[in-house]
Design an enzyme around this catalytic site. Structure first.
Site, mmCIF file in Angstrom:
data_model
loop_
_atom_site.group_PDB
_atom_site.id
_atom_site.type_symbol
_atom_site.label_atom_id
_atom_site.label_comp_id
_atom_site.label_asym_id
_atom_site.label_seq_id
_atom_site.Cartn_x
_atom_site.Cartn_y
_atom_site.Cartn_z
ATOM 1 N N SER A 140 0.673 -1.196 0.017
ATOM 2 C CA SER A 140 0.212 -0.090 0.063
ATOM 3 C C SER A 140 0.677 1.305 -0.092
ATOM 4 O O SER A 140 1.590 1.586 0.942
ATOM 5 C CB SER A 140 -0.821 0.006 1.196
ATOM 6 O OG SER A 140 -1.275 1.281 1.486
ATOM 7 N N HIS A 144 -1.114 -1.268 -4.173
ATOM 8 C CA HIS A 144 -2.278 -1.164 -3.466
ATOM 9 C C HIS A 144 -2.423 0.351 -3.412
ATOM 10 O O HIS A 144 -1.675 1.142 -2.784
ATOM 11 C CB HIS A 144 -2.212 -2.010 -2.371
ATOM 12 C CG HIS A 144 -3.737 -1.624 -1.632
ATOM 13 N ND1 HIS A 144 -4.847 -2.419 -1.823
ATOM 14 C CD2 HIS A 144 -4.189 -1.193 -0.543
ATOM 15 C CE1 HIS A 144 -5.894 -2.191 -1.221
ATOM 16 N NE2 HIS A 144 -5.525 -1.145 -0.430
ATOM 17 N N ASP A 166 -4.566 3.420 -1.826
ATOM 18 C CA ASP A 166 -5.922 3.797 -1.034
ATOM 19 C C ASP A 166 -6.488 5.167 -1.162
ATOM 20 O O ASP A 166 -5.740 6.026 -1.035
ATOM 21 C CB ASP A 166 -5.282 3.464 0.486
ATOM 22 C CG ASP A 166 -5.026 2.238 0.789
ATOM 23 O OD1 ASP A 166 -6.196 1.508 0.667
ATOM 24 O OD2 ASP A 166 -4.100 1.979 1.358
ATOM 25 N N MET A 212 -8.950 7.683 -0.042
ATOM 26 C CA MET A 212 -9.873 8.215 0.996
ATOM 27 C C MET A 212 -10.542 9.713 0.981
ATOM 28 O O MET A 212 -9.813 10.508 0.379
ATOM 29 C CB MET A 212 -8.910 8.019 2.433
ATOM 30 C CG MET A 212 -8.348 6.930 2.726
ATOM 31 S SD MET A 212 -7.582 6.927 4.134
ATOM 32 C CE MET A 212 -6.538 5.223 4.138
ATOM 33 N N HIS A 221 -8.452 0.901 -4.059
ATOM 34 C CA HIS A 221 -9.183 0.668 -3.089
ATOM 35 C C HIS A 221 -9.942 1.807 -2.732
ATOM 36 O O HIS A 221 -9.318 2.810 -1.829
ATOM 37 C CB HIS A 221 -8.509 -0.083 -1.898
ATOM 38 C CG HIS A 221 -9.142 -0.165 -0.330
ATOM 39 N ND1 HIS A 221 -8.371 -0.183 0.708
ATOM 40 C CD2 HIS A 221 -10.436 -0.319 -0.311
ATOM 41 C CE1 HIS A 221 -9.639 -0.627 1.489
ATOM 42 N NE2 HIS A 221 -10.651 -0.471 1.056
ATOM 43 N N MET A 225 -12.305 4.135 -0.636
ATOM 44 C CA MET A 225 -13.029 4.296 0.705
ATOM 45 C C MET A 225 -13.691 5.583 0.373
ATOM 46 O O MET A 225 -13.205 6.629 0.981
ATOM 47 C CB MET A 225 -11.912 4.316 1.633
ATOM 48 C CG MET A 225 -11.372 2.967 2.024
ATOM 49 S SD MET A 225 -9.492 2.886 3.068
ATOM 50 C CE MET A 225 -8.639 3.115 1.300
ATOM 51 N N MET A 284 -11.191 -6.305 5.158
ATOM 52 C CA MET A 284 -10.344 -5.175 6.085
ATOM 53 C C MET A 284 -9.967 -6.041 7.521
ATOM 54 O O MET A 284 -10.954 -6.286 8.130
ATOM 55 C CB MET A 284 -11.106 -4.119 6.106
ATOM 56 C CG MET A 284 -11.406 -3.269 5.090
ATOM 57 S SD MET A 284 -9.949 -2.620 4.124
ATOM 58 C CE MET A 284 -8.872 -1.720 5.488
ATOM 59 N N PHE A 326 -6.480 4.664 7.991
ATOM 60 C CA PHE A 326 -5.233 4.730 8.670
ATOM 61 C C PHE A 326 -4.192 3.781 8.068
ATOM 62 O O PHE A 326 -4.643 2.476 8.432
ATOM 63 C CB PHE A 326 -5.050 5.427 9.856
ATOM 64 C CG PHE A 326 -5.827 6.518 10.070
ATOM 65 C CD1 PHE A 326 -5.423 7.828 9.823
ATOM 66 C CD2 PHE A 326 -7.289 6.414 10.793
ATOM 67 C CE1 PHE A 326 -6.391 9.001 10.157
ATOM 68 C CE2 PHE A 326 -8.383 7.598 10.999
ATOM 69 C CZ PHE A 326 -7.687 8.804 10.555
ATOM 70 N N GLY A 368 -0.730 1.489 9.353
ATOM 71 C CA GLY A 368 -0.110 1.366 10.801
ATOM 72 C C GLY A 368 -0.820 0.794 11.862
ATOM 73 O O GLY A 368 -0.505 0.927 13.200
ATOM 74 N N ASP A 382 -6.357 -6.872 3.976
ATOM 75 C CA ASP A 382 -5.843 -5.300 4.230
ATOM 76 C C ASP A 382 -5.679 -4.724 5.603
ATOM 77 O O ASP A 382 -6.814 -4.649 6.182
ATOM 78 C CB ASP A 382 -6.683 -4.563 3.117
ATOM 79 C CG ASP A 382 -6.072 -3.103 3.016
ATOM 80 O OD1 ASP A 382 -4.869 -2.692 3.682
ATOM 81 O OD2 ASP A 382 -6.714 -2.409 2.426
HETATM 82 C C1 DX5 Z 1 -6.124 1.413 5.410
HETATM 83 C C2 DX5 Z 1 -5.875 1.022 4.067
HETATM 84 C C3 DX5 Z 1 -4.775 -0.072 4.282
HETATM 85 C C4 DX5 Z 1 -3.618 0.425 5.124
HETATM 86 C C5 DX5 Z 1 -2.501 -0.830 5.099
HETATM 87 O O1 DX5 Z 1 -7.523 1.966 5.342
HETATM 88 O O2 DX5 Z 1 -6.824 0.423 3.258
HETATM 89 O O3 DX5 Z 1 -4.520 -0.383 2.740
HETATM 90 O O4 DX5 Z 1 -2.972 1.433 4.578
HETATM 91 O O5 DX5 Z 1 -1.426 -0.324 5.749
HETATM 92 P P1 DX5 Z 1 -0.780 -1.212 7.106
HETATM 93 O O6 DX5 Z 1 -0.119 -2.370 6.219
HETATM 94 O O7 DX5 Z 1 0.198 -0.255 7.674
HETATM 95 O O8 DX5 Z 1 -1.723 -1.344 7.732
HETATM 96 ZN ZN ZN Z 2 -6.227 -0.603 1.379
#
Ligand code: DX5
Ligand code: ZN
Length: 224
Positions: free
Chosen positions: A11, A36, A38, A40, A70, A72, A141, A147, A149, A179
């Site tokens: 990601s 990947h 993300d 948001m 992805h 969101m 998920m 977020f 981490g 994920d």
């Molecule tokens: C969360 C994201 C993930 C996330 C993965 O909303 O969809 O893709 O960033 O990051 P780690 O691997 O750090 O959990």
């Molecule tokens: Zn994601």
């Protein structure tokens, strides 16, 4: 499962945002399979990241690997179109964010992109059951979206096994992606539960040597 069938999808949420082209190309050179991506919107999730223009910029930079967008976001349909036009390969969305789930899936397919539905940790498997035969991927998920981490939520392991049996019962080739919170310690357990596609953000981008982490992830997967 054959080791070759496992996909590692870093990601770029955890990459250096000022250098996304270089970071994406480097992580692919270091052995990753997909990017990947993300998305948001500060509405469906409490954070704001990158949109279709950045996806298009990565394609123009020369990224040829599959881009796994992805979404969101809410609503989803207009961004599905923008991401398809921007070069996304997979487009996944959260069923709660679309008023007409089947229409959104068909919209993704009308652009010849691969379609996926995403379940949040507390969202029931029933939300995807009626659409399963149309999906190229189910994304589970293992953290609450918004977020990078965060810590892997262990109860999702049961859901992975549940979705894997549904896929097998129906003789489908649907990919099962997980994920959130995936790292070297838990990747083999997640694969044993039934996942075949692994998103990892901080576990890869927070290390200096991307290649070493990805190699270690693949060796853990070889033990399954
Ligand atoms: C969360 C994201 C993930 C996330 C993965 O909303 O969809 O893709 O960033 O990051 P780690 O691997 O750090 O959990
Ligand atoms: Zn994601």
């Amino acid at each position: 499962m054959n080791i070759k069938d496992y996909i590692i999808a870093p990601s770029i949420l955890s990459a250096d945002f000022a250098r996304l082209g270089e970071e994406s190309s480097k992580v692919l050179d270091c052995g990753a399979d997909w990017i990947h991506f993300d998305v948001m919107d500060n509405h469906y999730v409490p954070n704001l990241t990158i949109g279709p223009m950045v996806c298009k910029a990565l394609r123009e930079f020369g990224i040829e690997a599959p881009i796994d967008a992805h979404l969101m976001v809410k609503p989803v349909d207009s961004l599905i179109e923008s991401f398809a036009e921007a070069g996304a390969s997979y487009i996944t969305f959260h069923p709660e964010a679309s008023d007409h789930i089947d229409r959104s899936i068909e919209l993704i397919k009308s652009y010849d992109c691969k379609a996926g539905l995403v379940l949040n940790p507390a969202s029931p498997v029933g939300l995807i059951e009626e659409s399963l035969d149309k999906l190229d991927m189910v994304l589970l998920m293992s953290v609450n979206p918004g977020f990078g981490g965060q810590k892997f939520i262990d109860s999702v392991l049961n859901k992975i096994t549940k979705v894997r049996s549904l896929i097998e019962k129906n003789n489908l080739n649907t990919r099962l992606e997980v994920d959130g919170g995936i790292n070297l310690e838990n990747i083999s357990q997640i694969a044993s539960a039934g996942a075949d596609t692994f998103v990892a953000g901080s576990a890869i981008f927070n290390e200096n040597d991307y290649s070493a982490v990805i190699k270690k992830m693949r060796s853990s997967l070889e033990t399954i």
